[in-house]
Motif scaffolding. Structure first.
Motif, mmCIF file in Angstrom:
data_model
loop_
_atom_site.group_PDB
_atom_site.id
_atom_site.type_symbol
_atom_site.label_atom_id
_atom_site.label_comp_id
_atom_site.label_asym_id
_atom_site.label_seq_id
_atom_site.Cartn_x
_atom_site.Cartn_y
_atom_site.Cartn_z
ATOM 1 N N GLY A 59 -4.329 -70.507 81.163
ATOM 2 C CA GLY A 59 -4.606 -69.716 80.061
ATOM 3 C C GLY A 59 -3.767 -68.546 79.964
ATOM 4 O O GLY A 59 -4.285 -67.405 79.565
ATOM 5 N N CYS A 60 -2.708 -68.639 80.577
ATOM 6 C CA CYS A 60 -1.719 -67.330 80.670
ATOM 7 C C CYS A 60 -0.815 -67.252 79.375
ATOM 8 O O CYS A 60 -0.744 -68.251 78.764
ATOM 9 C CB CYS A 60 -0.742 -67.538 81.722
ATOM 10 S SG CYS A 60 -1.407 -67.551 83.415
ATOM 11 N N THR A 61 -0.701 -66.064 78.873
ATOM 12 C CA THR A 61 0.198 -65.563 77.983
ATOM 13 C C THR A 61 1.568 -65.553 78.279
ATOM 14 O O THR A 61 1.797 -64.977 79.178
ATOM 15 C CB THR A 61 -0.226 -64.769 77.171
ATOM 16 O OG1 THR A 61 -1.459 -64.944 76.475
ATOM 17 C CG2 THR A 61 0.805 -64.262 75.938
ATOM 18 N N VAL A 62 2.655 -65.849 77.735
ATOM 19 C CA VAL A 62 3.869 -65.665 78.148
ATOM 20 C C VAL A 62 4.724 -64.705 76.960
ATOM 21 O O VAL A 62 4.517 -65.053 75.804
ATOM 22 C CB VAL A 62 4.774 -67.181 77.946
ATOM 23 C CG1 VAL A 62 6.305 -67.093 78.110
ATOM 24 C CG2 VAL A 62 4.163 -68.157 78.965
ATOM 25 N N VAL A 63 5.479 -64.055 77.610
ATOM 26 C CA VAL A 63 6.265 -62.925 76.817
ATOM 27 C C VAL A 63 7.602 -63.297 76.886
ATOM 28 O O VAL A 63 8.324 -63.489 77.826
ATOM 29 C CB VAL A 63 6.348 -61.456 77.533
ATOM 30 C CG1 VAL A 63 6.811 -60.379 76.401
ATOM 31 C CG2 VAL A 63 4.697 -60.955 77.389
#
Length: 378
Positions: A273-277
């Protein structure tokens, strides 16, 4: 009545409208619909095509404001690290102040800033009216230094926590990369972040040499890092799988760059559930390669945008990152996905409630994007 039309209209909720329009009655939103329907239902209203998009304000999810006085650099990532070390005296409050002033001119909703200077962190946390996260950066690659580095970090975070204010930035934590923070320290910082509810952000899989360093301890990045690593050993894993094995992904950190990843890595990030920048202009300047946008989309990974530092990007305008991404990915990244990422993805990266507007919202809630260009404004 008047009509503003754009290539993309995104209210912050649901699916963005390709070829959309916002109808304004005075200074309030009266309707949000397609361009064709707006002209049909409001035939007497003048139409202004404002350019690329109308949305809530975007978010700049990854900056290094205290590097804003760094001379611009283009070249291999490893040489950029040397460039930063050479100009370390350029970091500090003055640079962060200049960066913040430039950032605010671009008017993002919020921002995520990596901070390596204590005075700059204190000033950021005490500044009212800012939204986002100020992440304290930790650099300690030698496992023998883990205990001392952890104790020092805890003491600093406690002092910083006392400076947080309700109308200001939240405090966060940034272990710099998987190879510049030792395994025992990464694990302790992760447990600390979970226990203290500290947002976590980490650079990962940025350069091609990072994969070689983790796989077998080879390549130019290993040669650069060798004097600092102490009793470090390569894991034989990809950087993402290394973080997963250590339990770092359990804190759902925001992962910056994620360029050199395979499908197994992306599945792992999606499951966590990680967001990527995404920082496409910095990636291009440092010869890092192309983030696999289509692979992240395939596995429904949330993506945000960040400008990175003025050392590797020409400005701090996140809409220009979106323009660069559009040019880079072409048909693999639709305009509606890019706008959604800059608005909703950015908010989620920083743990904020995504903004939205609707009928009855004031016109000032609208962020009007001009026709996108990756070139800095003059």
């Amino acid at each position: 009545m008047r009509i503003l039309s754009a290539e993309v209209v995104y209210t912050g909720l649901g699916t963005p409208i390709r070829g959309g329009a916002v109808v304004l009655q005075g200074e309030r939103v009266a309707a949000i619909l397609s361009r064709e329907d707006a002209r049909r239902f409001y035939p007497e209203a003048p139409v202004t095509d404002v350019g690329f998009a109308i949305s809530p304000p975007p978010v700049n999810a990854h900056t290094h404001l205290d590097l804003s006085s760094l001379p611009p650099f283009r070249g291999p990532y490893e040489d950029f690290v040397r460039h930063v070390i050479r100009h370390k005296r350029a970091r500090g409050v003055a640079a962060a102040d200049a960066g913040l002033a430039e950032l605010q001119r671009a008017a993002p909703l919020a921002f995520g800033d990596i901070v390596a200077d204590e005075a700059a962190m204190r000033k950021l946390l005490q500044t009212p009216g800012l939204r986002g996260v100020a992440y304290w950066e930790v650099f300690a690659p030698d496992p023998a230094e883990a205990e001392a580095a952890f104790s020092e970090t805890v003491a600093r975070l406690r002092a910083f926590r006392r400076l947080e204010r309700p109308d200001g930035l939240k405090l966060g934590l940034s272990p710099h990369t998987p190879h510049t923070v030792s395994a025992p320290l990464l694990q302790r910082l992760t447990r600390l972040a979970i226990a203290e509810r500290l947002p976590l952000q980490i650079h990962v899989a940025e350069s091609p040499a990072e994969a070689a360093l983790h796989r077998d301890g080879s390549g130019p990045l290993f040669e650069l890092m060798r004097p600092f690593l102490g009793d470090w050993r390569p894991s034989g894993l990809s950087p993402v799988q290394y973080l997963a094995r250590l339990g770092v992904l359990e804190a759902r950190p925001t992962l910056v760059h994620m360029v050199h990843v395979g499908e197994e890595d992306v599945r792992t990030v999606a499951k966590a559930g990680c967001t990527v920048v995404h920082c496409p202009r910095s990636n291009e300047a440092l010869r890092c390669g192309r983030l696999p946008w289509e692979l992240l989309a395939k596995h429904s990974v949330e993506v945000a945008f960040g400008t990175d530092s003025k050392g590797s990007a020409p400005d701090l305008d996140v809409t220009r990152e979106v323009a660069a991404a559009r040019a880079l990915h072409g048909a693999k990244a639709s305009p509606i996905a890019l706008v959604r990422a800059a608005v909703k993805g950015g908010s989620r990266a920083l743990g904020l409630t995504p903004p939205r507007f609707g009928r009855g919202s004031p016109a000032r809630a609208l962020y009007v994007w001009q026709t996108p260009s990756a070139e800095p404004r003059v």
